[in-house]
Design a protein around this motif. Structure first.
Motif, PDB file in Angstrom:
ATOM      1  N   GLY A   1    -144.129 -36.034   2.480  1.00 30.70           N
ATOM      2  CA  GLY A   1    -143.632 -37.417   2.572  1.00 30.70           C
ATOM      3  C   GLY A   1    -142.801 -36.556   1.243  1.00 30.70           C
ATOM      4  O   GLY A   1    -141.887 -37.299   0.230  1.00 30.70           O
ATOM      5  N   ILE A   2    -143.160 -35.670   0.165  1.00 26.71           N
ATOM      6  CA  ILE A   2    -142.890 -34.801  -0.867  1.00 26.71           C
ATOM      7  C   ILE A   2    -141.363 -34.523  -0.341  1.00 26.71           C
ATOM      8  O   ILE A   2    -140.343 -34.834  -1.175  1.00 26.71           O
ATOM      9  CB  ILE A   2    -143.138 -33.905  -1.372  1.00 26.71           C
ATOM     10  CG1 ILE A   2    -144.769 -34.080  -2.192  1.00 26.71           C
ATOM     11  CG2 ILE A   2    -142.837 -32.835  -2.735  1.00 26.71           C
ATOM     12  CD1 ILE A   2    -145.547 -33.345  -2.147  1.00 26.71           C
TER      13      ILE A   2
ATOM     14  N   HIS B   1    -140.741 -28.042   5.300  1.00 29.99           N
ATOM     15  CA  HIS B   1    -141.068 -29.033   4.505  1.00 29.99           C
ATOM     16  C   HIS B   1    -141.334 -29.941   5.749  1.00 29.99           C
ATOM     17  O   HIS B   1    -141.336 -31.767   5.506  1.00 29.99           O
ATOM     18  CB  HIS B   1    -139.569 -29.330   3.981  1.00 29.99           C
ATOM     19  CG  HIS B   1    -139.458 -28.579   2.949  1.00 29.99           C
ATOM     20  ND1 HIS B   1    -140.398 -28.400   1.950  1.00 29.99           N
ATOM     21  CD2 HIS B   1    -138.674 -27.232   2.873  1.00 29.99           C
ATOM     22  CE1 HIS B   1    -139.717 -27.184   1.186  1.00 29.99           C
ATOM     23  NE2 HIS B   1    -138.711 -27.058   1.759  1.00 29.99           N
TER      24      HIS B   1
ATOM     25  N   PHE C   1    -139.290 -35.632   1.647  1.00 31.52           N
ATOM     26  CA  PHE C   1    -138.592 -37.034   2.107  1.00 31.52           C
ATOM     27  C   PHE C   1    -138.432 -37.199   0.916  1.00 31.52           C
ATOM     28  O   PHE C   1    -137.235 -38.445   0.473  1.00 31.52           O
ATOM     29  CB  PHE C   1    -139.481 -37.543   3.382  1.00 31.52           C
ATOM     30  CG  PHE C   1    -138.788 -39.018   3.523  1.00 31.52           C
ATOM     31  CD1 PHE C   1    -137.535 -38.758   4.649  1.00 31.52           C
ATOM     32  CD2 PHE C   1    -139.037 -39.985   3.009  1.00 31.52           C
ATOM     33  CE1 PHE C   1    -136.819 -40.338   4.999  1.00 31.52           C
ATOM     34  CE2 PHE C   1    -138.330 -41.384   3.646  1.00 31.52           C
ATOM     35  CZ  PHE C   1    -137.113 -41.204   4.342  1.00 31.52           C
ATOM     36  N   HIS C   2    -138.965 -37.290   0.215  1.00 36.27           N
ATOM     37  CA  HIS C   2    -138.588 -38.291  -1.486  1.00 36.27           C
ATOM     38  C   HIS C   2    -138.368 -37.680  -2.387  1.00 36.27           C
ATOM     39  O   HIS C   2    -137.374 -38.444  -2.916  1.00 36.27           O
ATOM     40  CB  HIS C   2    -140.377 -38.341  -2.083  1.00 36.27           C
ATOM     41  CG  HIS C   2    -140.285 -39.123  -3.101  1.00 36.27           C
ATOM     42  ND1 HIS C   2    -140.262 -38.564  -4.258  1.00 36.27           N
ATOM     43  CD2 HIS C   2    -140.264 -40.503  -3.443  1.00 36.27           C
ATOM     44  CE1 HIS C   2    -140.656 -40.356  -5.383  1.00 36.27           C
ATOM     45  NE2 HIS C   2    -140.104 -40.825  -5.087  1.00 36.27           N
ATOM     46  N   GLN C   3    -138.257 -35.863  -2.902  1.00 35.70           N
ATOM     47  CA  GLN C   3    -137.353 -35.302  -3.307  1.00 35.70           C
ATOM     48  C   GLN C   3    -135.659 -35.815  -3.231  1.00 35.70           C
ATOM     49  O   GLN C   3    -135.725 -36.651  -3.904  1.00 35.70           O
ATOM     50  CB  GLN C   3    -137.772 -33.718  -3.275  1.00 35.70           C
ATOM     51  CG  GLN C   3    -138.949 -33.039  -3.711  1.00 35.70           C
ATOM     52  CD  GLN C   3    -138.912 -32.127  -3.737  1.00 35.70           C
ATOM     53  OE1 GLN C   3    -138.547 -30.993  -2.833  1.00 35.70           O
ATOM     54  NE2 GLN C   3    -139.676 -31.288  -4.383  1.00 35.70           N
TER      55      GLN C   3
ATOM     56  N   LEU D   1    -133.908 -37.869  -2.479  1.00 35.37           N
ATOM     57  CA  LEU D   1    -134.403 -39.968  -3.053  1.00 35.37           C
ATOM     58  C   LEU D   1    -134.144 -39.527  -4.300  1.00 35.37           C
ATOM     59  O   LEU D   1    -133.300 -40.469  -4.890  1.00 35.37           O
ATOM     60  CB  LEU D   1    -135.784 -40.826  -2.834  1.00 35.37           C
ATOM     61  CG  LEU D   1    -135.280 -41.083  -0.686  1.00 35.37           C
ATOM     62  CD1 LEU D   1    -136.440 -41.766  -0.517  1.00 35.37           C
ATOM     63  CD2 LEU D   1    -133.938 -41.868  -0.122  1.00 35.37           C
ATOM     64  N   VAL D   2    -134.983 -38.853  -4.739  1.00 37.03           N
ATOM     65  CA  VAL D   2    -135.076 -38.997  -6.404  1.00 37.03           C
ATOM     66  C   VAL D   2    -133.714 -38.383  -6.858  1.00 37.03           C
ATOM     67  O   VAL D   2    -133.054 -38.440  -8.035  1.00 37.03           O
ATOM     68  CB  VAL D   2    -136.769 -38.661  -7.384  1.00 37.03           C
ATOM     69  CG1 VAL D   2    -136.629 -37.846  -8.455  1.00 37.03           C
ATOM     70  CG2 VAL D   2    -137.822 -39.522  -6.556  1.00 37.03           C
TER      71      VAL D   2
ATOM     72  N   CYS E   1    -130.437 -40.118  -6.492  1.00 38.71           N
ATOM     73  CA  CYS E   1    -130.452 -41.308  -8.484  1.00 38.71           C
ATOM     74  C   CYS E   1    -129.670 -40.689  -9.186  1.00 38.71           C
ATOM     75  O   CYS E   1    -130.271 -41.410 -10.825  1.00 38.71           O
ATOM     76  CB  CYS E   1    -132.081 -41.738  -8.176  1.00 38.71           C
ATOM     77  SG  CYS E   1    -132.748 -43.048  -6.569  1.00 38.71           S
TER      78      CYS E   1
END
Length: 162
Positions: free
Chosen positions: A150-151, A118, A153-155, A157-158, A161
């Motif tokens: 980026g993916i 990752h 890092f983003h996962q 966060l999503v 939520c």
């Protein structure tokens, strides 16, 4: 490049692929292994493809009054080429990776930062991507690594939520 006197100076292990690639572009190719030992089978393959091998160490390149570049080798000989490709050694320019306690590995072109699948380094939450994480450089791989980072890092966060 097509059929112009072309040279490749290989300064790192694993850079022989450049000579094979360039041979497809020109019929007039000279290769200096410089600091890289060529296996006999690779040397024979290059010679069979019509590639000239410069066995001496390259110590200088300067513009030629005749056209192109003059490549100076250890003995008094010089080779005049229109185009010269140089495979350079990489080096870390700052202590930033070490400051983050990253593992540094020895890549074929110089040191690289070790990452997982990752693109994360050993310090949690920190990622690295691009040429500094690959033993062989290339913009396509660097872009793909940045996408993976980026993916990754983003996962979280999503998912946080809900």
């Amino acid at each position: 490049v097509a059929d112009q006197p072309t040279g490749a100076i290989l300064n790192v292990p694993g850079s022989l692929h450049l000579a094979w690639l360039l041979r497809d572009w020109t019929n007039d190719l000279a290769v200096s292994s410089n600091e890289v030992a060529l296996y006999a089978v690779d040397k024979a393959d290059l010679e069979n493809r019509g590639v000239s091998i410069i066995d001496a160490h390259v110590f200088g390149v300067k513009p030629s009054s005749r056209a192109g570049l003059e490549v100076y080798v250890q003995d008094p000989e010089q080779v005049v080429l229109s185009i010269v490709y140089v495979v350079a050694k990489a080096a870390l320019s700052t202590s930033f990776a070490g400051d983050l306690r990253s593992d540094i590995a020895g890549g074929s072109s110089g040191p690289i930062i070790s990452v997982n699948e990752h693109q994360l380094i050993t310090m949690p939450g920190v990622d690295a991507a691009g040429d500094i994480t690959r033993p062989v450089f290339g913009s396509t791989w660097a872009a793909a690594d940045c996408m993976s980072a980026g993916i990754a890092f983003h996962q979280p966060l999503v998912l946080s939520c809900g």
